[in-house]
Enzyme design. Structure first.
Site, PDB file in Angstrom:
ATOM      1  N   LYS A 202       0.847  -1.193   0.000  1.00 17.73           N
ATOM      2  CA  LYS A 202       0.000   0.000   0.000  1.00 17.73           C
ATOM      3  C   LYS A 202       0.889   1.252   0.000  1.00 17.73           C
ATOM      4  CE  LYS A 202      -3.639   2.188   2.716  1.00 17.73           C
ATOM      5  NZ  LYS A 202      -4.621   2.054   3.776  1.00 17.73           N
ATOM      6  N   GLU A 208      10.365  -4.794   4.740  1.00 13.78           N
ATOM      7  CA  GLU A 208      10.434  -6.193   4.311  1.00 13.78           C
ATOM      8  C   GLU A 208      10.198  -6.299   2.807  1.00 13.78           C
ATOM      9  OE1 GLU A 208       8.789  -5.012   6.857  1.00 13.78           O
ATOM     10  OE2 GLU A 208       8.773  -6.399   8.563  1.00 13.78           O
ATOM     11  N   GLY A 263      -5.142  -2.049   4.723  1.00 18.09           N
ATOM     12  CA  GLY A 263      -4.323  -3.193   4.279  1.00 18.09           C
ATOM     13  C   GLY A 263      -5.019  -4.532   4.496  1.00 18.09           C
ATOM     14  N   ARG A 264      -5.543  -4.735   5.695  1.00 17.18           N
ATOM     15  CA  ARG A 264      -6.140  -6.044   6.023  1.00 17.18           C
ATOM     16  C   ARG A 264      -7.536  -6.211   5.435  1.00 17.18           C
ATOM     17  NH1 ARG A 264      -5.056  -2.798  10.116  1.00 17.18           N
ATOM     18  NH2 ARG A 264      -6.714  -1.959  11.428  1.00 17.18           N
ATOM     19  N   GLU A 349      -5.237  -6.953  14.490  1.00 23.52           N
ATOM     20  CA  GLU A 349      -4.726  -5.630  14.116  1.00 23.52           C
ATOM     21  C   GLU A 349      -5.866  -4.605  14.152  1.00 23.52           C
ATOM     22  OE1 GLU A 349      -1.020  -4.672  11.342  1.00 23.52           O
ATOM     23  OE2 GLU A 349      -2.841  -4.752  10.124  1.00 23.52           O
ATOM     24  N   HIS A 380      -6.161 -33.993  17.235  1.00 23.10           N
ATOM     25  CA  HIS A 380      -5.104 -34.862  17.763  1.00 23.10           C
ATOM     26  C   HIS A 380      -3.981 -34.053  18.390  1.00 23.10           C
ATOM     27  CE1 HIS A 380      -7.053 -38.336  15.953  1.00 23.10           C
ATOM     28  NE2 HIS A 380      -7.412 -37.467  15.016  1.00 23.10           N
ATOM     29  N   LYS A 500       9.013  -0.682  14.396  1.00 22.59           N
ATOM     30  CA  LYS A 500       9.634  -0.301  13.113  1.00 22.59           C
ATOM     31  C   LYS A 500      10.683   0.784  13.340  1.00 22.59           C
ATOM     32  CE  LYS A 500       5.479  -1.043  10.269  1.00 22.59           C
ATOM     33  NZ  LYS A 500       4.492  -0.430   9.389  1.00 22.59           N
TER      34      LYS A 500
HETATM   35  O1  F6P Z   1       2.973  -3.019   9.799  1.00 20.09           O
HETATM   36  C1  F6P Z   1       1.616  -3.298   9.624  1.00 20.09           C
HETATM   37  C2  F6P Z   1       1.162  -2.956   8.240  1.00 20.09           C
HETATM   38  O2  F6P Z   1       1.102  -1.587   8.073  1.00 20.09           O
HETATM   39  C3  F6P Z   1      -0.171  -3.609   7.942  1.00 20.09           C
HETATM   40  O3  F6P Z   1      -1.236  -2.907   8.440  1.00 20.09           O
HETATM   41  C4  F6P Z   1      -0.114  -3.718   6.466  1.00 20.09           C
HETATM   42  O4  F6P Z   1      -1.071  -4.617   5.967  1.00 20.09           O
HETATM   43  C5  F6P Z   1       1.300  -4.183   6.268  1.00 20.09           C
HETATM   44  O5  F6P Z   1       2.033  -3.491   7.249  1.00 20.09           O
HETATM   45  C6  F6P Z   1       1.893  -3.954   4.912  1.00 20.09           C
HETATM   46  O6  F6P Z   1       1.885  -2.606   4.560  1.00 20.09           O
HETATM   47  P1  F6P Z   1       2.110  -2.156   3.062  1.00 20.09           P
HETATM   48  O7  F6P Z   1       1.027  -2.746   2.232  1.00 20.09           O
HETATM   49  O8  F6P Z   1       2.083  -0.654   3.073  1.00 20.09           O
HETATM   50  O9  F6P Z   1       3.454  -2.679   2.625  1.00 20.09           O
END
Ligand code: F6P
Length: 537
Positions: A202, A208, A263-264, A349, A380, A500
């Protein structure tokens, strides 16, 4: 939470706590019929829960008095419901199949949504039919989505869930972890000339994702020996065109979404591109119709027949009335194995907050811990605790009447277990029953099942794209309803920020050539020194 409405609930809970579900069923032979609702391809039997009709009535009044109807309309109609970020919350517009306009700040967003869906559809077609080819002219066989959180969990879970609808020559991979192992192990399985990377973020700033995307680009250029190859092997999904261009992806190969999509909550936006390529445009639209059917149900059904609302108020009952700390999600379908992980982000979240919408500390429990595994595997492993442990763990059992892989009597056996578990959890087994079966007296206490353990049963005909869409929308609206009852903003996530920032400060301390002056607490300083020493060897 509305204090006076909650006091009514509490009083009724105290009376209900002393009663057993067995009594509820014995005294009312119509209980299962009364407490079953159907919507959008799903049937929810919520009769095996610890409520009396009076308690349910008060719980629904709590939802009503919390302003649920007004909040729902505010969300669906594009008002800035996300108050800390001053944004609309309009994931429901992404799957609005009604043909009606939806306005944000006076502007109808539907034309933009349709345009992106069309662009995704035509790109999907090109990739699937081989019109879009890689740099060396090969057709695309591997889709690698690089994203994390909401830019990963939704499409990853959905690609697995809808695998039976996929193009069999196509494989999807999801790289999320910054641990190099994730990317390295993925790259080891694919050929560069047949691979399309979708960089999904987003913000297009997530550490990452950008680290993985940069390494993937380096790998591709090295494999194909040409910088120009990037154009045919990388596309982006984002709200941030500037950053996408900076990364070197042609804006023509960018699929946009908007800041009013959390995002979610973004699976039905362009974030769903890997899924659309995998299952095809038509199946993706089918999924959107399922989402929309549940959206409509949630917006219009009376609260006492409203599936997300009923699941939400029962969740509030256990969370705030019975002191339950967690909630299990148990899909009896291997294709839904990633659903619990997806719901962890969706729920935790969204509702893992201690401050309400007005900036005040809440005086009660909010979002539960969500966890789960597919059945029958869990039976199990951890079901022992569900049946005889000291903790109350409400659970959702999710199953289907028909299997995607009819194989001998597997499905009947699976479903026999599915039905048996909720029966055992609700009704248990008494000491008298044990004795009647000849259980030796010293073992009787060990073999007693108290029962009275609450479950919801969600049953659908088969796991099709529309049924799947409706299921995800069901949970989205459940989480929303709980957020409204607790008066928290389910659409921000400030709690992810501090880690972060600290990681950004620590990274140069790990890599500095000279021993850095560390000013953290003694524990963090010591750990960093230990890491530096081992890293240097
Ligand atoms: O760190 C949490 C978050 O902001 C989530 O809410 C989001 O889905 C995810 O990181 C990834 O964010 P982006 O789509 O901006 O890379």
């Amino acid at each position: 939470m509305n204090k006076s409405a909650w006091e009514f609930v509490e009083r009724e809970v105290e009376a209900t706590k002393k009663r057993h579900m067995r009594e509820f069923f014995e005294s009312d032979p119509t209980r299962a019929d009364r407490f079953t609702v159907s919507a959008a391809g799903w049937t929810l039997d919520y009769s095996k829960n610890r409520f009396t009709p009076a308690l349910l009535h008060i719980l629904l009044a709590l939802a009503e008095e919390s302003g649920l109807r007004e909040a729902t309309e505010a969300m669906f109609s594009g008002l800035p419901y996300n108050n800390t970020e001053k944004r609309a919350v309009l994931h429901t517009a992404l799957r609005n199949r009604s043909g009606g306009a939806i306005r944000v700040n006076g502007e109808d967003v539907m034309p933009q949504i349709e345009a992106v869906l069309e662009k995704m559809g035509s790109f999907t077609n090109d990739v699937r039919t081989g019109i879009w080819r890689g740099h060396t002219g090969k057709t695309i066989r591997n889709i690698v989505n690089i994203g994390i959180g909401g830019s990963d969990l939704g499409p990853a879970m959905a690609c697995e869930a809808l695998h039976p609808f996929s193009k069999k020559s196509m494989r999807t991979f999801f790289v999320s972890n910054i641990d190099g192992t994730h990317l390295a192990e993925t790259l080891a399985q694919i050929k560069a000339d047949q691979t399309l990377f979708i960089v999904a973020s987003k913000t297009f700033t997530t550490q990452e994702t950008m680290t993985n995307a940069n390494s993937a680009r380096e790998w591709l250029i090295k494999e194909l020996g040409d910088d120009a190859a990037v154009a045919k092997h990388f596309v982006a999904v984002s709200t941030n065109s500037e950053k996408v261009a900076e990364f070197g992806i042609d804006p023509a190969n960018m699929f946009v979404f908007w800041d009013w999509v959390g995002g979610r909550y973004s699976l039905t936006s362009a974030i769903g591109l890997p899924l659309m390529i995998y299952i095809g445009h038509k199946n993706f639209l089918r999924m959107l119709r399922g989402f929309h059917a549940m959206d409509r149900h949630f917006r219009t059904a009376p609260l006492n027949r409203n599936m997300p609302v009923l699941m939400a108020v029962l969740g509030v009952l256990y969370n705030n009335g019975y002191g339950a700390e967690s909630h299990a999600v148990l899909p009896y379908d291997q294709y839904l194995s990633r659903l619990p992980a997806y719901l962890q982000q969706l729920d935790m979240e969204s509702n893992g907050k201690s401050i309400n919408r007005n900036g005040e500390r809440v005086g009660f429990q909010t979002g539960p811990i969500i966890w789960g595994e597919p059945g029958t595997n869990g039976q199990h492993a951890f079901y022992q605790l569900l049946h005889q442990g000291t903790k109350l763990i409400p659970a959702d059992f999710i199953g289907f009447c028909k299997s995607q892989n009819p194989l001998g009597d597997h499905h009947d056996k699976l479903m026999a277990n599915f039905f048996a578990q909720t029966e055992a959890l609700a009704f248990g087994k008494s000491a008298e029953q044990c004795r009647a079966e000849g259980v030796p007296e010293e073992l009787v206490p060990h073999k007693v099942f108290e029962g009275n353990r609450p479950t919801n049963t969600l049953l659908a005909d088969a796991l099709t794209p529309d049924v799947f869409g409706a299921l995800i929308a069901l949970y989205e609206h459940k989480v929303f309803t709980q957020g409204v009852i607790w008066n928290i903003n389910s659409f921000d996530q400030w709690g992810v920020e501090l880690g972060k920032v600290l990681a950004g400060r620590i990274l140069p301390e790990l890599t500095a050539a000279e021993e850095p002056e560390l000013t953290h607490d003694s524990s963090t300083n010591g750990l960093i020194r230990r890491y530096r020493a081992a890293r240097a060897k």
